[in-house]
Design an enzyme around this catalytic site. Structure first.
Site, PDB file in Angstrom:
ATOM      1  N   TYR A 109       0.863  -1.186   0.000  1.00  0.00           N
ATOM      2  CA  TYR A 109       0.000   0.000   0.000  1.00  0.00           C
ATOM      3  C   TYR A 109       0.897   1.232   0.000  1.00  0.00           C
ATOM      4  O   TYR A 109       1.855   1.332   0.772  1.00  0.00           O
ATOM      5  CB  TYR A 109      -0.907   0.028   1.250  1.00  0.00           C
ATOM      6  CG  TYR A 109      -1.679   1.323   1.320  1.00  0.00           C
ATOM      7  CD1 TYR A 109      -2.918   1.431   0.724  1.00  0.00           C
ATOM      8  CD2 TYR A 109      -1.126   2.459   1.924  1.00  0.00           C
ATOM      9  CE1 TYR A 109      -3.602   2.639   0.727  1.00  0.00           C
ATOM     10  CE2 TYR A 109      -1.805   3.671   1.926  1.00  0.00           C
ATOM     11  CZ  TYR A 109      -3.044   3.748   1.320  1.00  0.00           C
ATOM     12  OH  TYR A 109      -3.697   4.946   1.307  1.00  0.00           O
ATOM     13  N   GLU A 197      -2.893   7.812  -4.370  1.00  0.00           N
ATOM     14  CA  GLU A 197      -2.924   6.521  -3.694  1.00  0.00           C
ATOM     15  C   GLU A 197      -2.671   5.411  -4.704  1.00  0.00           C
ATOM     16  O   GLU A 197      -3.351   5.336  -5.730  1.00  0.00           O
ATOM     17  CB  GLU A 197      -4.282   6.307  -3.015  1.00  0.00           C
ATOM     18  CG  GLU A 197      -4.296   5.076  -2.125  1.00  0.00           C
ATOM     19  CD  GLU A 197      -5.684   4.796  -1.536  1.00  0.00           C
ATOM     20  OE1 GLU A 197      -6.630   4.588  -2.317  1.00  0.00           O
ATOM     21  OE2 GLU A 197      -5.799   4.798  -0.301  1.00  0.00           O
TER      22      GLU A 197
END
Ligand code: ADP
Ligand code: MG
Length: 398
Positions: A109, A197
């Site tokens: 992530y 992101e």
């Protein structure tokens, strides 16, 4: 403003971030054609909507042939994809991205956000990819690593290396990771993003680091500096009420209640919503018509609020400092003469030329309910809404 995954990937790749090969399609035929054109024997078809969580909701599918791609996308185009981020109404699928399937060895992530507390861009990463960050912070908070960037010097190589080591990237690939992190950071800064992101950032079995998913959000107030980003706006993904308002230069946020609010200034809009709630009502929207509440803007605001079928009463609350109450009153009267509304309207004016404003309202002959204080205005609009809905229900019952 949000953009699509494929657009974010195109931007990031310009900044040196690795992305899988992919192509956009607007129809099932085109999707199958794009796969043939690209070559390979395995693809991932991805619904392009402004929301995450597509995988779990059926918006990301692996296909082994162009025939399969055609079939799968026939079931996607024109449908609404409902993910945990879209709300129950979902978001329409009008574009799909056909991407080469890559052999994933590890998922990471990676997020870049504006940390308001430190007033810095903050990098948030975790070796536990494939989960949303909310879930990671709940289940594996110790896996999260962070770094903040000193704006005067930008993201330094040593910071990137440190992050890479903490994420367990093997030494031979650290340089690739540094390029990826620096690329994302430069894209964030140079394009005035508020969020980048990449979830997941993957390490492939043949040692490539690729952004497998990408999400970018931009600062609306800086869009004027980036016409090429403004062009990426996709109105099909926005709340139609909000995009209509943005086109008219009004700040509008749709809410779930039934009292429409027409207010000038964001602070006053918030105070108005609070007071409506205190009086026992529920606001249907947050509408800030801004400082220059000219009659034209007030008219536009009325049309916009009335286009929301949930609105059963309207509260106009204007504080005129630079503005003038008589202009606002003229705007209200003009708006209601041009487009009469069938719901109660409460008007509270304060500030410059308030007496003239009140006179215009009183002499208009329109069935307006007037109020002096904000509390009084909120109580009157809630009372008017209650008696109006009771009357309507009674009428319907008869
Ligand atoms: P979302 O976050 O909206 O669910 P993603 O783009 O992250 O969508 O895709 C969901 C999952 O699908 C990824 O975590 C990854 O496991 C898989 N996936 C996505 N794109 C590819 C690809 N090109 N090759 C292989 N797997 C992929
Ligand atoms: Mg994702």
């Amino acid at each position: 403003m949000d953009i699509h995954e494929y657009q974010a990937k195109e931007i990031l790749s310009r900044f040196g971030v690795g992305v899988p090969q992919g192509a956009l399609a607007y129809s099932p035929e085109q999707a199958a054609y794009r796969a043939r054109e690209m070559g390979g024997d395995r693809w991932v078809v991805k619904a392009q909507v402004h929301a995450g969580g597509r995988g779990k909701a059926g918006g990301v599918k692996v296909c082994d042939s162009d025939v399969e791609i055609q079939e799968v996308t026939e079931g996607m185009f024109g449908q609404k994809l409902v993910t945990h981020q879209t709300g129950p109404e979902g978001k329409g699928i009008y574009r799909v991205y056909v991407e080469a399937a890559v052999p994933i060895a590890r998922e990471i992530y990676l997020g870049f956000v504006l940390d308001r507390a430190s007033q810095r861009v903050m990098i948030v990463a975790s070796g536990e990819g494939g989960m949303e960050i909310e879930e990671i912070s709940e289940k594996r908070p110790e896996s999260i690593v962070r770094a903040t960037v000193e704006p005067a010097v930008g993201l330094q190589e040593f910071q990137c290396r440190e992050l890479a080591f903490k994420l367990g990237i093997k030494p031979a690939m650290v340089q690739q990771m540094v390029r990826t992190l620096r690329g994302c950071y430069r894209a964030f800064r140079e394009l005035d993003a508020t969020m980048v992101e990449v979830n997941p950032l993957v390490i492939t079995s043949d040692d490539r680091i690729l952004a497998l998913d990408a999400k970018m959000t931009f600062d609306n107030n800086a869009l004027f500096r980036h016409p090429q980003i403004s062009e990426l706006r996709d109105k099909s993904q926005e709340d139609p009420r909000e995009s209509r308002a943005a086109d008219r230069g009004l700040s509008y946020v749709g809410l779930d209640g039934n009292i429409g609010c027409i207010v000038n200034g964001a602070g006053l809009a918030m105070a108005t919503m609070d007071t409506i709630k205190l009086a026992g009502g529920e606001p249907a929207n947050f509408l800030d018509i801004g400082g220059g509440a000219t009659p034209e803007r007030v008219s536009k605001a009325f049309r916009l609020v009335m286009s929301d079928k949930n609105v059963q009463a309207i509260l106009v609350n204007i504080f005129a400092g630079i503005n003038r109450c008589d202009w606002v009153a003229e705007g209200v009267v003009r708006a209601l003469r041009e487009n009469p509304v069938d719901v109660p309207v409460v008007v509270r004016l304060a500030g410059t030329n308030v007496e003239e404003g009140q006179k215009i309202l009183a002499q208009s002959g329109l069935p307006l309910i007037r109020a002096t204080t904000l509390m009084e205005a909120a109580e009157r609009v809630v009372a008017a809404w209650r008696s109006d809905t009771t009357r309507n229900t009674n009428l319907r019952a008869v």
